[in-house]
Motif scaffolding. Sequence first.
Motif, PDB file in Angstrom:
ATOM      1  N   GLY A 130       0.798  -1.217   0.000  1.00  9.42           N
ATOM      2  CA  GLY A 130       0.000   0.000   0.000  1.00  9.42           C
ATOM      3  C   GLY A 130       0.827   1.261   0.000  1.00  9.42           C
ATOM      4  O   GLY A 130       0.399   2.303  -0.481  1.00  9.42           O
ATOM      5  N   SER A 131       2.040   1.191   0.538  1.00 10.68           N
ATOM      6  CA  SER A 131       2.877   2.386   0.617  1.00 10.68           C
ATOM      7  C   SER A 131       3.692   2.610  -0.642  1.00 10.68           C
ATOM      8  O   SER A 131       4.356   3.634  -0.781  1.00 10.68           O
ATOM      9  CB  SER A 131       3.831   2.276   1.816  1.00 10.68           C
ATOM     10  N   ASP A 132       3.692   1.625  -1.565  1.00  8.58           N
ATOM     11  CA  ASP A 132       4.505   1.732  -2.771  1.00  8.58           C
ATOM     12  C   ASP A 132       3.785   2.576  -3.820  1.00  8.58           C
ATOM     13  O   ASP A 132       2.936   2.085  -4.553  1.00  8.58           O
ATOM     14  CB  ASP A 132       4.819   0.342  -3.336  1.00  8.58           C
ATOM     15  N   LEU A 133       4.127   3.831  -3.875  1.00  7.37           N
ATOM     16  CA  LEU A 133       3.567   4.757  -4.831  1.00  7.37           C
ATOM     17  C   LEU A 133       4.705   5.667  -5.262  1.00  7.37           C
ATOM     18  O   LEU A 133       5.412   6.232  -4.427  1.00  7.37           O
ATOM     19  CB  LEU A 133       2.416   5.544  -4.198  1.00  7.37           C
ATOM     20  N   MET A 134       4.922   5.766  -6.562  1.00  4.48           N
ATOM     21  CA  MET A 134       6.084   6.487  -7.064  1.00  4.48           C
ATOM     22  C   MET A 134       5.642   7.764  -7.765  1.00  4.48           C
ATOM     23  O   MET A 134       4.531   7.835  -8.304  1.00  4.48           O
ATOM     24  CB  MET A 134       6.864   5.590  -8.029  1.00  4.48           C
ATOM     25  N   TYR A 135       6.509   8.751  -7.764  1.00  4.41           N
ATOM     26  CA  TYR A 135       6.149  10.001  -8.420  1.00  4.41           C
ATOM     27  C   TYR A 135       7.413  10.729  -8.858  1.00  4.41           C
ATOM     28  O   TYR A 135       8.531  10.435  -8.418  1.00  4.41           O
ATOM     29  CB  TYR A 135       5.334  10.891  -7.479  1.00  4.41           C
ATOM     30  N   ALA A 136       7.197  11.704  -9.740  1.00  7.03           N
ATOM     31  CA  ALA A 136       8.282  12.602 -10.147  1.00  7.03           C
ATOM     32  C   ALA A 136       7.677  13.965 -10.433  1.00  7.03           C
ATOM     33  O   ALA A 136       6.602  14.065 -11.038  1.00  7.03           O
ATOM     34  CB  ALA A 136       9.001  12.078 -11.384  1.00  7.03           C
ATOM     35  N   GLY A 196      13.902   8.763 -16.914  1.00  2.96           N
ATOM     36  CA  GLY A 196      14.305   9.198 -18.235  1.00  2.96           C
ATOM     37  C   GLY A 196      13.174   9.132 -19.242  1.00  2.96           C
ATOM     38  O   GLY A 196      13.096   9.964 -20.160  1.00  2.96           O
ATOM     39  N   ALA A 197      12.275   8.162 -19.099  1.00  2.00           N
ATOM     40  CA  ALA A 197      11.137   8.064 -20.011  1.00  2.00           C
ATOM     41  C   ALA A 197      10.229   9.276 -19.864  1.00  2.00           C
ATOM     42  O   ALA A 197       9.656   9.762 -20.844  1.00  2.00           O
ATOM     43  CB  ALA A 197      10.362   6.776 -19.729  1.00  2.00           C
ATOM     44  N   ILE A 198      10.098   9.781 -18.637  1.00  2.00           N
ATOM     45  CA  ILE A 198       9.267  10.956 -18.390  1.00  2.00           C
ATOM     46  C   ILE A 198       9.879  12.193 -19.031  1.00  2.00           C
ATOM     47  O   ILE A 198       9.200  12.968 -19.702  1.00  2.00           O
ATOM     48  CB  ILE A 198       9.069  11.155 -16.879  1.00  2.00           C
ATOM     49  N   THR A 199      11.183  12.398 -18.812  1.00  2.00           N
ATOM     50  CA  THR A 199      11.812  13.591 -19.379  1.00  2.00           C
ATOM     51  C   THR A 199      11.800  13.545 -20.908  1.00  2.00           C
ATOM     52  O   THR A 199      11.647  14.584 -21.555  1.00  2.00           O
ATOM     53  CB  THR A 199      13.256  13.751 -18.870  1.00  2.00           C
ATOM     54  N   ARG A 200      11.923  12.358 -21.489  1.00  5.65           N
ATOM     55  CA  ARG A 200      11.848  12.254 -22.951  1.00  5.65           C
ATOM     56  C   ARG A 200      10.459  12.632 -23.452  1.00  5.65           C
ATOM     57  O   ARG A 200      10.314  13.281 -24.495  1.00  5.65           O
ATOM     58  CB  ARG A 200      12.215  10.835 -23.412  1.00  5.65           C
ATOM     59  N   GLN A 201       9.438  12.206 -22.704  1.00 12.22           N
ATOM     60  CA  GLN A 201       8.071  12.535 -23.123  1.00 12.22           C
ATOM     61  C   GLN A 201       7.825  14.040 -23.056  1.00 12.22           C
ATOM     62  O   GLN A 201       7.272  14.640 -23.983  1.00 12.22           O
ATOM     63  CB  GLN A 201       7.066  11.781 -22.232  1.00 12.22           C
TER      64      GLN A 201
END
Length: 387
Positions: free
Chosen positions: A269-275, A303-308
Amino acid sequence: MLAALTQVAAPQPTKADDIIVIGNRAEKELAACLARNCPPAEEVEKSLQASVEQFGAARYDDAQQTLQRAIGRNRRYAAQLPGPVSSLYATLATVAEHQGREDLWRSAARENVSLLRQYVGETRPETLQQELAFADTITGLQNFQLASGMYRWIQEKAAGSGQRELAAMSAFRRAWLAMLEERDDQAVRLADQAVAIAGPDDKITPQLGQILRARIAIRRGDKDAVDQLASTLRQSATTTPRMLWQPKLEDLNLSSDLGFFNTNVRLKGSDLMYADVGYWVRPDGRTSGVEILRTSGLGQWSGAITRQVSGRRYIPLDLPASSQGIYRIDRFTVRAAFDVPTGTRIAQRMGRMEVHIIDLTDTDAMSAAARERESEAAAAKAATPTT
C-alpha cells in the motif's frame, strides 16, 4: 489521454493569488483553526490548503484523511456553503485518482455533482462545470461509452440554458473521444458542431478543431502536421499553454528500465512512485530545460518521463522570440490501482501500473523547493550572456 483531453478543452478558471507552500504551515494553521472552533467557511478553506500542501509533498494518504475529515465535519453546511464543500469533494477526487483508489475517485466526483445539483441547481454554470469534470473522471476510468453519453447530456442541458461555451466544450469532448477511438469522420463532424455552437466570436474552439485534425493527420503518418499547425496559431502568454501534440509515454509495464513491472504486479500500500518535472514552454511552443526536480522510487524510468516532456509541442506563445517562455511543473504519479484479490478482504495495489499527471503550476500545489528551483533557473538564464 485524459490529461490531453482536459488540457485542450477545459475552461481556464480565474486564479487567485498564488499559494506558496512552505513546510507544514497550512497543517499547523488548520490545527489552530480547529482548536479555536473556527467558522465552517474558514475551516473548509484551511482544510483545502492543508490537503494541497500534503498532496504537493506526495503525502497522498494524509491529504485523503484531511479532506474526508473535513467533509465529515462540514457536509451538513452544504446548503450554506455549496461551493466550498463542493471543492472538498473535487479535491478528494483528484487525490484519489493519484492514489489509485478508483472507487473513491468515482464516488467523490459523483457526490460533488449531487451536492451542486441539490443546493445550486441542475443547470447552473458551476453545476454543469462539475458535471463536465465528473464525465472526465469517467473518461479517466476508461468508460468511454458512458462518458460520451454524459458529455452529450451536458451539451444538451447547457445549450438549453443558453450556455454556449459549456455546450461547445461538451461537444468538443465528444469529438476528442471519437478521435481517440479512431472514429475520425465522427470526430471531425462533432468538432465542427462545437465550432458552430460556440459562435463566430469564439476564437478558441476553432483552434481546438485544428488541433484535432492535426492529431488525426499525425496518426495517419503526416509528420509535418504539427509544424504546419504551429505556424498558424498563437496564444496569450498569460493563459495556460495548450498542447498541440505529445509523444506516447513509454509503457512502464514493459520497460526494460523497470523490468520488474508486469501485468500481475502487486505492490504494498505504501509503494507509490512520483516525479515532479520542471520545464519551460518556449515562445515557439517547444519545451526546454526539462529536468526532474524531485522523484521517489522511479529510478532509471525517470528518463522516459523527461523524454516525453521534451517531445511535447504547445501552441506558440505571444512572446518575443528571445523570451525564455513560461515555466511549468508537472507531477507524474505512477501507481497500480487498489483492488481486492481473491481470498482476502484487504485491498491491495495490483494490476497494471498507470501514470497520472497533474499540472502543479495550475493547482498551486508547488512545493517551496520547486518554487526555489524555478527562481534559480530564471536567475541563471538571466545571468547567461547572449551571443
